[in-house]
Write a protein that holds these residues in place. Structure first.
Motif, mmCIF file in Angstrom:
data_model
loop_
_atom_site.group_PDB
_atom_site.id
_atom_site.type_symbol
_atom_site.label_atom_id
_atom_site.label_comp_id
_atom_site.label_asym_id
_atom_site.label_seq_id
_atom_site.Cartn_x
_atom_site.Cartn_y
_atom_site.Cartn_z
ATOM 1 N N LEU A 1 9.509 4.931 -36.628
ATOM 2 C CA LEU A 1 10.612 4.870 -37.590
ATOM 3 C C LEU A 1 11.845 4.210 -36.986
ATOM 4 O O LEU A 1 12.647 3.598 -37.701
ATOM 5 N N SER A 2 12.010 4.316 -35.678
ATOM 6 C CA SER A 2 13.157 3.669 -35.041
ATOM 7 C C SER A 2 13.027 2.150 -35.085
ATOM 8 O O SER A 2 14.029 1.441 -35.069
ATOM 9 N N ARG A 3 11.791 1.664 -35.174
ATOM 10 C CA ARG A 3 11.539 0.213 -35.229
ATOM 11 C C ARG A 3 11.458 -0.298 -36.666
ATOM 12 O O ARG A 3 11.810 -1.437 -36.948
ATOM 13 N N HIS A 4 10.967 0.566 -37.549
ATOM 14 C CA HIS A 4 10.792 0.172 -38.961
ATOM 15 C C HIS A 4 11.222 1.346 -39.839
ATOM 16 O O HIS A 4 10.428 2.242 -40.112
ATOM 17 N N ARG A 5 12.474 1.330 -40.261
ATOM 18 C CA ARG A 5 12.970 2.377 -41.140
ATOM 19 C C ARG A 5 12.186 2.367 -42.453
ATOM 20 O O ARG A 5 11.664 1.333 -42.879
ATOM 21 N N PRO A 6 12.102 3.523 -43.130
ATOM 22 C CA PRO A 6 11.461 3.527 -44.449
ATOM 23 C C PRO A 6 12.211 2.611 -45.402
ATOM 24 O O PRO A 6 13.435 2.430 -45.279
ATOM 25 N N ALA A 7 11.497 2.030 -46.353
ATOM 26 C CA ALA A 7 12.142 1.139 -47.322
ATOM 27 C C ALA A 7 13.039 1.917 -48.269
ATOM 28 O O ALA A 7 14.067 1.405 -48.731
ATOM 29 N N SER A 8 12.673 3.157 -48.568
ATOM 30 C CA SER A 8 13.448 3.968 -49.510
ATOM 31 C C SER A 8 13.403 5.425 -49.089
ATOM 32 O O SER A 8 12.596 5.824 -48.230
ATOM 33 N N GLY A 9 14.281 6.239 -49.693
ATOM 34 C CA GLY A 9 14.245 7.672 -49.469
ATOM 35 C C GLY A 9 14.571 8.077 -48.047
ATOM 36 O O GLY A 9 15.291 7.376 -47.319
ATOM 37 N N ARG A 10 13.996 9.203 -47.631
ATOM 38 C CA ARG A 10 14.246 9.743 -46.294
ATOM 39 C C ARG A 10 12.956 10.281 -45.682
ATOM 40 O O ARG A 10 12.152 10.912 -46.370
ATOM 41 N N ALA A 11 12.796 10.031 -44.406
ATOM 42 C CA ALA A 11 11.750 10.684 -43.622
ATOM 43 C C ALA A 11 12.424 11.722 -42.734
ATOM 44 O O ALA A 11 13.362 11.394 -41.998
ATOM 45 N N ILE A 12 11.960 12.965 -42.821
ATOM 46 C CA ILE A 12 12.521 14.054 -42.017
ATOM 47 C C ILE A 12 11.435 14.577 -41.091
ATOM 48 O O ILE A 12 10.361 15.000 -41.554
ATOM 49 N N LEU A 13 11.702 14.528 -39.803
ATOM 50 C CA LEU A 13 10.771 15.038 -38.806
ATOM 51 C C LEU A 13 11.280 16.413 -38.371
ATOM 52 O O LEU A 13 12.315 16.529 -37.715
ATOM 53 N N MET A 14 10.541 17.430 -38.772
ATOM 54 C CA MET A 14 10.962 18.825 -38.579
ATOM 55 C C MET A 14 10.215 19.463 -37.416
ATOM 56 O O MET A 14 8.980 19.612 -37.461
ATOM 57 N N PHE A 15 10.944 19.814 -36.377
ATOM 58 C CA PHE A 15 10.400 20.564 -35.247
ATOM 59 C C PHE A 15 10.759 22.025 -35.498
ATOM 60 O O PHE A 15 11.873 22.467 -35.216
ATOM 61 N N GLN A 16 9.816 22.773 -36.024
ATOM 62 C CA GLN A 16 10.073 24.126 -36.540
ATOM 63 C C GLN A 16 9.937 25.189 -35.454
ATOM 64 O O GLN A 16 8.992 25.165 -34.666
ATOM 65 N N PRO A 17 10.843 26.156 -35.422
ATOM 66 C CA PRO A 17 10.704 27.260 -34.469
ATOM 67 C C PRO A 17 9.759 28.342 -34.989
ATOM 68 O O PRO A 17 9.429 28.388 -36.174
ATOM 69 N N ALA A 18 9.339 29.203 -34.087
ATOM 70 C CA ALA A 18 8.730 30.500 -34.404
ATOM 71 C C ALA A 18 7.620 30.443 -35.446
ATOM 72 O O ALA A 18 7.602 31.246 -36.369
ATOM 73 N N GLU A 19 6.670 29.528 -35.240
ATOM 74 C CA GLU A 19 5.522 29.496 -36.153
ATOM 75 C C GLU A 19 4.546 30.616 -35.853
ATOM 76 O O GLU A 19 3.972 31.209 -36.768
ATOM 77 N N GLU A 20 4.369 30.927 -34.574
ATOM 78 C CA GLU A 20 3.306 31.847 -34.174
ATOM 79 C C GLU A 20 3.503 33.267 -34.691
ATOM 80 O O GLU A 20 2.536 33.995 -34.870
ATOM 81 N N ASP A 21 4.751 33.684 -34.921
ATOM 82 C CA ASP A 21 4.949 35.033 -35.450
ATOM 83 C C ASP A 21 5.287 35.031 -36.940
ATOM 84 O O ASP A 21 5.608 36.077 -37.514
ATOM 85 N N GLY A 22 5.216 33.883 -37.584
ATOM 86 C CA GLY A 22 5.394 33.802 -39.028
ATOM 87 C C GLY A 22 6.824 33.857 -39.510
ATOM 88 O O GLY A 22 7.061 33.889 -40.721
ATOM 89 N N SER A 23 7.795 33.827 -38.596
ATOM 90 C CA SER A 23 9.188 33.984 -39.019
ATOM 91 C C SER A 23 9.945 32.665 -39.143
ATOM 92 O O SER A 23 11.006 32.608 -39.762
ATOM 93 N N GLY A 24 9.421 31.591 -38.548
ATOM 94 C CA GLY A 24 10.197 30.364 -38.424
ATOM 95 C C GLY A 24 10.470 29.619 -39.712
ATOM 96 O O GLY A 24 11.608 29.219 -39.984
#
Length: 383
Positions: A115-138
């Motif tokens: 994405l740093s080399r080729h931005r999306p043509a429209s809209g938004r791309a969101i890259l989500m690094f989510q916390p606390a998946e293993e205990d179901g709270s994140g």
């Protein structure tokens, strides 16, 4: 995206660094900092930190209005001791990336490079690094964070590496993907007594012996078809280790599991009612608490169609899943944000150790196809 040899080397190095420095759910501060440092030179239009704890979201915007597409990876590792072996093995005793979240983060960083080399043509791309998946709270914490409201996606996608599937092969299907689950801790309290005169106390022994099979009968398991429910005893304790004391308290831990959120609501109510009735029957006090609460994960048909078309574009082999999975996955909660959500499985090899096995290590060869799959999804929706 066509990854260069330099990209592969850098992403592999990043994955190994994450693997050496794992952090458990809710304590991913250093992992989040490593992610932020890796994203900085890629020039995202916005980086939101501290989401739901330690979550990080990188936003890449297109030139024209359009939908918002979120791709999710997980920050956390497991409180399990890793087998010795790999040069990049965990440096933290009793904590290791034995579910492959380090690989998922490396894939997402690879998508960011593209994405740093080729931005999306429209809209938004969101890259989500989510916390606390293993205990179901994140995921719930991210959704509740006011900083997430401006980021709410129209589409959300994730993958999970899967031992037992051929290396690099994808499985995806619409409909139920992962079961809902929740931990229930019950503590029954009476009154201790001398072991010579147990009749002067109030023991929870009979109540525990009645309660355990009754709880298990609420969820007998069986095939993963509509109405599936499973109650698993995970821990039980009675009194203290002593020959001179008749017990005055005890506790039971069970995990409730169902195919749908609606069934989980009913199962919780039945388990809670059963516990209260048993406590009252035996004259005991009851302390009841819920833990590790996972919503069911359901793949939206339109989101699955986008994945299948993107996999075709990227020439990645795929087929249907073998059906829903009993293990739970925190990704399911993002459907509550209004997004069309879907997760696919990426084969980690038929001879690979299982997830959460002390010998598991994410295959670095999955980084490239993972990046290609997500990049193709983004191109189809955002251009």
């Amino acid at each position: 995206m066509d990854l260069t040899p330099q990209d592969i080397t850098g992403l592999t190095r990043f994955r190994h660094d994450l693997h050496r420095h794992p952090e458990v759910s809710g304590f991913e501060a250093q992992t989040a900092q490593r992610v932020q440092a890796a994203l900085a030179p890629l020039g995202p239009d916005q980086v939101v930190t501290g989401l739901g704890g330690h979550g990080v979201a990188a936003v890449f915007r297109g030139d024209t209005p359009g939908p918002t597409v979120m791709i999710r990876a997980e920050l956390d590792a497991l409180p399990i001791l890793q087998n010795p072996g790999a040069a990049h093995r965990s440096l933290t005793d009793g904590v290791a990336h034995l579910c492959g979240h380090d690989g998922h983060m490396a894939i997402l960083l690879g998508v960011a490079r593209g994405l740093s080399r080729h931005r999306p043509a429209s809209g938004r791309a969101i890259l989500m690094f989510q916390p606390a998946e293993e205990d179901g709270s994140g995921a719930a914490a991210v959704l509740a964070d006011p900083a997430f409201a401006p980021l709410r996606p129209d589409w959300a996608f994730a993958l999970h590496n899967m031992p037992g599937l051929p290396l690099g092969q994808v499985q995806v299907s619409a409909g139920p993907m992962n079961c809902a689950s929740c931990g229930l801790r019950l503590r029954l309290m009476g009154r201790t007594a001398h072991a010579a005169t147990p009749d002067t106390g109030l023991s929870p022994t009979a109540a525990l012996f009645d309660l355990i099979p009754a709880l298990q009968a609420l969820g007998p398991g069986g095939a993963l078809t509509p109405g599936f429910r499973l109650v698993t005893l995970t821990h039980a304790r009675l009194g203290t280790p002593s020959f001179g004391i008749a017990p005055g308290e005890g506790e039971v831990w069970v995990t409730l599991r169902s195919l749908t959120d609606a069934d989980m609501t009913g199962l919780k109510a039945q388990a809670q009612d059963l516990a209260h009735r048993q406590a009252a029957k035996h004259g005991l006090q009851l302390d009841l608490s819920w833990h590790d609460d996972f919503a069911a994960c359901h793949n939206d048909p339109q989101a699955v169609a986008q994945i299948e078309a993107a996999l075709t574009d990227a020439a990645i082999p795929f087929g249907p899943t073998d059906g829903p999975m009993r293990p739970s996955e925190d990704f399911g909660r993002f459907a509550g944000s209004g997004a069309r959500c879907a997760m696919f499985l990426l084969g980690a090899g038929e001879d690979s150790p299982a997830l959460h096995d002390p010998g598991y290590d994410f295959p670095d060869t999955l980084i490239a196809p993972g990046v290609s799959a997500f990049t193709a999804i983004l191109r189809r929706i955002l251009g």
